[in-house]
Design a protein around this motif. Structure first.
Motif, short mmCIF file in Angstrom:
data_model
loop_
_atom_site.label_atom_id
_atom_site.label_comp_id
_atom_site.label_asym_id
_atom_site.label_seq_id
_atom_site.Cartn_x
_atom_site.Cartn_y
_atom_site.Cartn_z
N SER A 76 0.86 -1.19 0.00
CA SER A 76 0.00 0.00 0.00
C SER A 76 0.88 1.23 0.00
O SER A 76 1.89 1.29 0.71
CB SER A 76 -0.92 0.01 1.22
N ASP A 221 -3.60 7.46 -3.21
CA ASP A 221 -3.04 6.21 -2.69
C ASP A 221 -3.11 5.14 -3.76
O ASP A 221 -3.70 5.34 -4.84
CB ASP A 221 -3.77 5.76 -1.42
N THR A 223 -3.31 0.66 -3.38
CA THR A 223 -3.15 -0.57 -2.61
C THR A 223 -3.30 -1.75 -3.55
O THR A 223 -4.27 -1.83 -4.30
CB THR A 223 -4.17 -0.67 -1.47
#
Length: 277
Positions: A76, A221, A223
């Motif tokens: 992540s 982000d 992940t």
């Protein structure tokens, strides 16, 4: 900001034990002075792989224990701000050591400022062939997809460096195969996870819900979960993009290699209109 080296055969050049300089091939799609996160994501895995290899060698010299037999199961990334197209330093440390489960953390720093933090879980491998299976349907082979000129939608050196084959079924819904002839780090072989991951962040650009000339939707982000090791030279993305009513979005992708599905990727988006001037 220093001028990146124009090296068409790699995304990065090593400048020190833990430092790397991006080439123009790593240039981002939203702004020419930024790095695209996709090759940087792969570079982080590459740095983690080197760190763990060094740790194993040191461990063997000290105790005689064999290699750990662990494989990357999840990584992540938190993107902390603008990632300048400039030299970066990647530091890696073990947060949770173990023989069957290990957690490693990496931090990318540019100009003395942390721009990315990543955490990677490594799990022991054993034979579970008898119970293996998934409900995710495999993508058709890459040669069954039409070439797509991604530069018609996006700019930047990274986008220009990749081969994309795509099928779009609706705005925000598409599948694609990606490959690249460009090395991740000049003169350094990359492992299968690093080579695969360096194309995954492209998912947010292959299934656009709105034109990027009218709307911004960068991810903060990424992940990635793996249920097996990637193989071969293609990264397959079966991607859906959702925009909510309050400025947030999610890009969700089933990941594939030429053998079939192998994991999933999720990206959270900040959605806002582009403003002229």
């Amino acid at each position: 900001m220093t001028t990146p080296n124009a090296a068409p055969d790699s995304y990065y050049q090593r400048t020190g034990d833990h430092t790397y300089k991006p080439t123009v091939q790593a240039q981002g799609a939203w702004h020419p002075d930024e790095q695209h996160f996709s090759p940087l994501g792969g570079l982080i895995v590459h740095a983690i792989d080197r760190y763990r290899a060094d740790q194993r060698r040191a461990d063997q010299q000290g105790t005689g224990r064999p290699a750990d037999g662990l494989a990357l199961a999840r990584i992540s990334y938190d993107i902390l701000g603008l990632i300048a197209l400039d030299e970066c330093e990647i530091t890696v440390e073990t947060v949770r050591p173990g023989r069957t489960i290990e957690l490693v953390e990496a931090t990318v720093t540019i100009g003395g400022r942390a721009v990315v933090r990543a955490r990677a879980w490594f799990l022991a491998e054993l034979d579970t062939t008898a119970v293996a299976g998934t409900h995710d349907e495999p993508l058709p082979a890459p040669e069954q997809f039409e070439p797509w000129t991604m530069r018609g939608v996006w700019g930047g050196g990274y986008i220009a460096s990749i081969d994309v084959r795509r099928r779009e079924s609706a705005p925000g819904r598409a599948a694609a195969w990606l490959s690249t002839p460009v090395e991740l780090v000049a003169g350094e072989p990359s492992g299968p996870h690093a080579s695969f991951v360096m194309l995954v962040d492209t998912a947010n650009g292959i299934a656009v819900r709105q034109s990027p000339t009218e709307w911004m939707f960068p991810n903060t982000d990424l992940t990635i979960h793996f249920h097996r090791r990637p193989e071969g030279g293609w990264t397959g993305l079966d991607t859906s993009v959702s925009f909510g009513p309050a400025g947030h979005g999610v890009t969700s992708t089933v990941l594939h290699d030429v053998r079939g599905p192998l994991g999933r990727a999720e990206q959270i988006l900040t959605v806002r209109p582009q403003h002229a001037g």
